[in-house]
Scaffold this active site. Structure first.
Site, PDB file in Angstrom:
ATOM      1  N   LEU A 510       0.824  -1.211   0.000  1.00 34.32           N
ATOM      2  CA  LEU A 510       0.000   0.000   0.000  1.00 34.32           C
ATOM      3  C   LEU A 510       0.855   1.255   0.000  1.00 34.32           C
ATOM      4  CD1 LEU A 510      -2.579  -1.040   2.736  1.00 34.32           C
ATOM      5  CD2 LEU A 510      -3.013  -0.874   0.294  1.00 34.32           C
ATOM      6  N   ASP A 626       4.622  14.405  14.470  1.00 37.01           N
ATOM      7  CA  ASP A 626       4.816  14.269  13.028  1.00 37.01           C
ATOM      8  C   ASP A 626       3.489  14.403  12.296  1.00 37.01           C
ATOM      9  OD1 ASP A 626       6.304  14.030  10.736  1.00 37.01           O
ATOM     10  OD2 ASP A 626       6.419  11.844  10.795  1.00 37.01           O
TER      11      ASP A 626
END
Ligand SMILES: *[C@@H]1O[C@H](CO)[C@@H](O)[C@H](O)[C@H]1NC(C)=O
Ligand SMILES: *[C@@H]1O[C@H](CO)[C@@H](O)[C@H](O)[C@H]1NC(C)=O
Ligand SMILES: *[C@@H]1O[C@H](CO)[C@@H](O)[C@H](O)[C@H]1NC(C)=O
Ligand SMILES: *[C@@H]1O[C@H](CO)[C@@H](O)[C@H](O)[C@H]1NC(C)=O
Ligand SMILES: *[C@@H]1O[C@H](CO)[C@@H](O)[C@H](O)[C@H]1NC(C)=O
Ligand SMILES: *[C@@H]1O[C@H](CO)[C@@H](O)[C@H](O)[C@H]1NC(C)=O
Ligand SMILES: *[C@@H]1O[C@H](CO)[C@@H](O)[C@H](O)[C@H]1NC(C)=O
Ligand SMILES: *[C@@H]1O[C@H](CO)[C@@H](O)[C@H](O)[C@H]1NC(C)=O
Length: 807
Positions: A510, A626
């Site tokens: 993916l 993040d």
């Protein structure tokens, strides 16, 4: 703890009576009522039983003639000893033992035949009216019959391999009593084994081999679970508590449902586990085990063996060695290991070179520990000569680390699979007698076929027995895998092969990144995304950070961790699968879908809610560190889910700032990352502001369209801040929306984004305030221009793109 006690029956036996028969089960042994034969004590709630038992299977090839006094679950059809009184001193047939209150008031096992005491509680008794009662929690207590709080002895203070709910592992600092779990020697022999579970005085739990070598540590207690054992808080796990004060340091648990049958302990292979009884299947299901794989238990197979977790019988002898005690092996005690078939000649026949010892190479091996490094040897040949020259040397390896040799017994040799061995494995050359090697070579070339099966009929028999065990284990495992989903476990500890199977051997990729790769996987009832972390050390760090943070919390806007696998060197995380990929794909990649404004606004609110939850609502503050479009996933209805907690920082409740090394992604980094290293949750607010601008514009803030001809004044956040002041916001919105926007919301979003990227963290709103503003519940003032950005984008001095990017 439980010392041998073959004391002659003397004065002590004054109060021996003929065994009373127990028509109805009772929970008490008293001077007038002893226990013999198949009599049982049953706790008043019928949960626990105490009596004499013979472990193992009568029809097994190794029948057991020993019986023990023990406690087990009364209603579990598969006899599971939870506590054993006389593990070291079994009652040997044909004795018929009796459990009674002896003359000195202690509870004792008496042997009529030899007139001896086999076992006694050996407590200091200060009354003459003691009785022993099996309590509802499984604790056997010796107390005064008239005063139930006057307790002289209790089985909870002398655990064997099981931690009962309500019992303690750890220290009584006043009396010095250390309650520890000790594995049983084998599935039949209830004597103490070589593995133990202890609590150090610092409060960290350890699994130990031979009381000295720690092969697993729990990490520190963080209020809910031990840092390195986040699995402890799964849905079906009991309620664990850790107490550390001046008087005691211990670890215990309670059951949410007292009728649940939960077994927590240390098995014969040295693995700590928590299991529950599945009544429907009549099987134990282990929710939790540490270490996850057998080969991570120190010396589990004993000396001169190879441990291979991909095999049902994970222990095997090295070439040229045979099982030391086949009987112990069959009974699940492999710690005795293997012995040499042919003694080493070891220079005793120097003149006959054909008979000097030789080396046999073993490939893809995790090398044994305690290597001795030989600097002087600079080639494989020299290394082998060094080993040959010392009689105690049994193996060598020559690789990246130079020449290593090992003396005497070799422990912890592990077979690495080809895929997992990348660089970590080595070739181990084991020393064998020349004659042994000759026979091995002949076998290989097929000249002596018979040898392969075993030199004797004994060997053949063993092989059949082993095959039978494989059969049995395979069957067991099969039912277990089927049952797994039924249990509804919170977080599943997958086996590597489960995830390998689910992802069809990692075939549907993916995405990928510096951390590793993500693959699509299929479980029987759901689709998952499996992240395989690369790089042994970095991967481990990210893995721990992730299970530590996302594993403990659940929120609609945080991606759900379904499970994980930490087996050997493999670190994998399994999440719910997100069909709409991530925000960066939907915003920036030229695909057919344009996210409409309403969806974008809902995404902005969702992400803000997820972050607000992380920062304030869960037990400890978690800073994601993040936040960027890549880490915002979208489910089938475009509900955003914050993902990738590999850089997350967890702060205890009492702290609001953390010293940490710089982390995050350029373009979303708050200035304090650059100016210093003390950060707060406001770094996430800054990154969120940057992402919000990107949601509005549909472009990367740092995309080149924003830097026409090196003119940084078009940097979108700055442009937006200025246009906001000018009252011209319509032109800011993604052109592909073709005007289909709610200008009130756009203005609101621009204002919020601009407040979020203020230089000073104190000027930035909290994520809670962001949520309220987006919902229109909180009115915001016009934000000032962020000074730093303004200086760079509006200033006349030249600015390098690199510096710019780092903002
Ligand atoms: C045993 O349990 C019953 C109810 O199940 C209760 O009435 C009785 O008092 C209990 N006996 C003791 C000694 O706790
Ligand atoms: C004992 O072994 C026999 C045959 O191997 C098996 O059918 C039986 O279920 C075993 N009993 C137990 C208690 O494991
Ligand atoms: C029993 O009492 C003696 C003497 O008071 C003491 O030395 C001993 O440690 C006590 N034993 C236990 C198990 O408390
Ligand atoms: C226990 O001791 C008390 C006095 O110390 C005595 O009265 C009683 O009879 C004794 N009981 C038994 C069962 O020996
Ligand atoms: C019962 O025993 C406890 C513990 O030894 C003691 O503190 C308490 O005073 C005793 N109660 C009676 C009524 O004797
Ligand atoms: C375990 O430790 C004891 C002493 O600490 C030592 O004598 C014994 O040899 C060790 N056992 C093994 C199998 O190494
Ligand atoms: C868990 O155990 C602790 C201490 O025994 C107790 O205070 C707490 O209420 C328990 N929690 C739940 C949810 O039962
Ligand atoms: C062999 O190696 C052992 C362990 O390093 C060492 O103690 C011993 O002295 C050596 N023997 C000889 C003959 O070199």
């Amino acid at each position: 703890m439980l010392l041998p006690c073959h004391v002659l029956l003397g004065l002590l036996l004054l109060s021996l009576y003929t065994p009373a028969s127990y028509a109805a089960a009772t929970d008490t042994v008293s001077p007038g009522h002893s226990l013999a034969g198949s009599d049982r004590l049953v706790s008043n709630n019928s949960k626990f039983a105490l009596g004499f038992f013979k472990p193992g299977n009568e029809s097994s090839s190794y029948t057991n003639h020993n019986s023990y006094l023990g406690i087990w679950f009364n209603k579990v059809s598969k006899l599971t000893p939870l506590w054993t009184a006389n593990g070291e001193n079994p009652v040997v047939d044909p004795t018929s033992p009796e459990l009674a209150i002896s003359g000195d008031g202690n509870l004792a096992i008496l042997d009529h035949a030899t007139k001896s005491i086999i076992w006694s509680t050996r407590a200091n008794i200060t009354t003459n009216d003691t009785i022993a009662v099996l309590l509802n929690n499984g604790n056997l207590v010796l107390r005064s019959s008239s005063n139930s709080s006057n307790i002289f002895w209790q089985s909870f203070d002398y655990p064997t391999d099981t931690l009962f709910a309500g019992a303690k592992i750890g220290w009584d600092k006043v009396t010095g009593l250390n309650r520890r779990l000790v594995s049983r020697k084998s599935s039949v022999d209830q004597a103490p084994g070589i593995f133990s579970l202890e609590l150090g005085l610092n409060g960290e739990g350890h699994l130990l081999w031979n009381s000295t070598v720690a092969y697993w540590s729990s990490g520190d207690w963080n209020g809910r679970y031990f840092g390195l054992a986040p699995e402890m808080i799964g849905d079906v796990m009991p309620n664990f508590t850790f107490v550390h004060n001046d008087q005691e340091a211990y670890f215990t648990y309670t059951l949410y449902d007292d009728t649940a049958i939960v077994h927590a302990g240390l098995d014969v292979f040295g693995i700590g586990f928590v299991g529950m009884w599945l009544e429907g299947n009549q099987e134990w299901f282990k929710n939790y085990r540490q270490p996850v794989v057998h080969c991570d238990v120190y010396a589990v197979c004993g000396p001169f063996t190879i441990c291979d977790d991909n095999k049902d019988l994970f222990c095997d002898c090295m070439k040229g060695f045979s099982v030391r005690s086949p009987k112990d092996w069959e009974l699940d005690d492999q710690t005795g290991g293997c012995i040499r078939n042919t003694p080493l000649s070891c220079g005793s026949s120097k003149d006959r070179t054909s008979l000097t010892d030789k080396f046999y190479p073993m490939q893809s091996i995790r090398l044994p520990n305690n290597a001795e490094n030989v600097q002087a040897a600079t080639s494989g040949d020299e290394c082998s000569q060094v080993c040959l020259s010392n009689c105690s040397c049994t193996a060598y390896s020559y690789g990246k680390g130079g020449c290593s040799v090992w003396h005497d017994e070799l422990y912890n040799v592990k077979q690495l699979s080809d895929s997992s061995s990348d660089g970590n494995g080595g070739v181990l050359y084991i020393r064998l007698a020349a004659r042994e090697l000759q026979s091995l070579e002949m076998k290989k070339s097929g000249k002596i076929t018979g040898v392969a099966i075993g030199a004797s009929t004994g060997g053949a028999l063993l092989l059949i027995i082993l095959l039978l065990i494989v059969w049995r284990r395979k069957g067991k495992w099969f039912t277990l895998t089927l049952e797994k989903p039924e249990v509804g476990v919170g977080i599943i500890a997958f086996r590597y092969i489960d995830l390998q199977r689910a992802t069809k051997n990692f075939s549907e990729k993916l995405g990928g990144g510096s951390f590793g790769s993500v693959f699509k996987g299929y479980l029987s009832d759901s689709t998952i995304a499996v992240k395989r972390l690369d790089g042994a050390r970095q991967g481990e760090k990210q893995f721990r950070a992730e299970v530590n943070s996302i594993g403990i919390i659940q929120h609609i806007n945080l991606v759900k961790l379904v499970g994980f696998c930490c087996e050997g060197d493999n670190r994998l995380l399994a999440y719910e699968y997100m069909p709409n990929s991530s925000l960066d794909v939907c915003l920036f990649k030229a695909n057919d879908i344009v996210l409409d404004w309403t969806t974008r606004y809902q995404i902005a609110i969702g992400v803000a809610r997820g972050l607000a939850y992380l920062h304030t609502s869960c037990r400890d503050c978690i800073i994601h560190c993040d936040i960027k479009p890549e880490n915002i996933l979208l489910d089938a209805s475009y509900v955003p889910k914050i993902a990738d907690f590999g850089m997350a920082k967890i702060l205890g409740r009492e702290f609001s700032r953390a010293m940490t090394t710089m982390r995050g992604t350029i373009g979303y980094l708050a200035p304090e990352w650059i100016s210093g290293t003390v950060v707060t949750s406001k770094v996430d607010v800054y990154s969120y502001g940057m992402v919000l601008f990107e949601i509005i514009s549909g472009r990367r803030n740092s995309s080149h369209e924003n830097f026409r001809d090196g003119d940084y004044s078009f940097f979108f956040p700055m442009q937006a801040a200025r246009k906001l002041l000018d009252g011209d916001i319509g032109s800011l919105v993604d052109a592909s929306l073709e005007g289909g926007v709610n200008l009130v919301e756009v203005e609101r979003a621009c204002k919020i984004a601009c407040w979020c990227i203020q230089d000073n963290e104190f000027d930035r709103p909290t994520m809670g305030e962001v949520v309220q503003s987006l919902e229109g519940l909180l009115e915001l003032d016009m934000p000032p221009l962020p000074r730093l950005l303004n200086a760079i984008t509006g200033g006349s001095h030249p600015v390098t793109p690199q510096y710019f990017d780092s903002l």
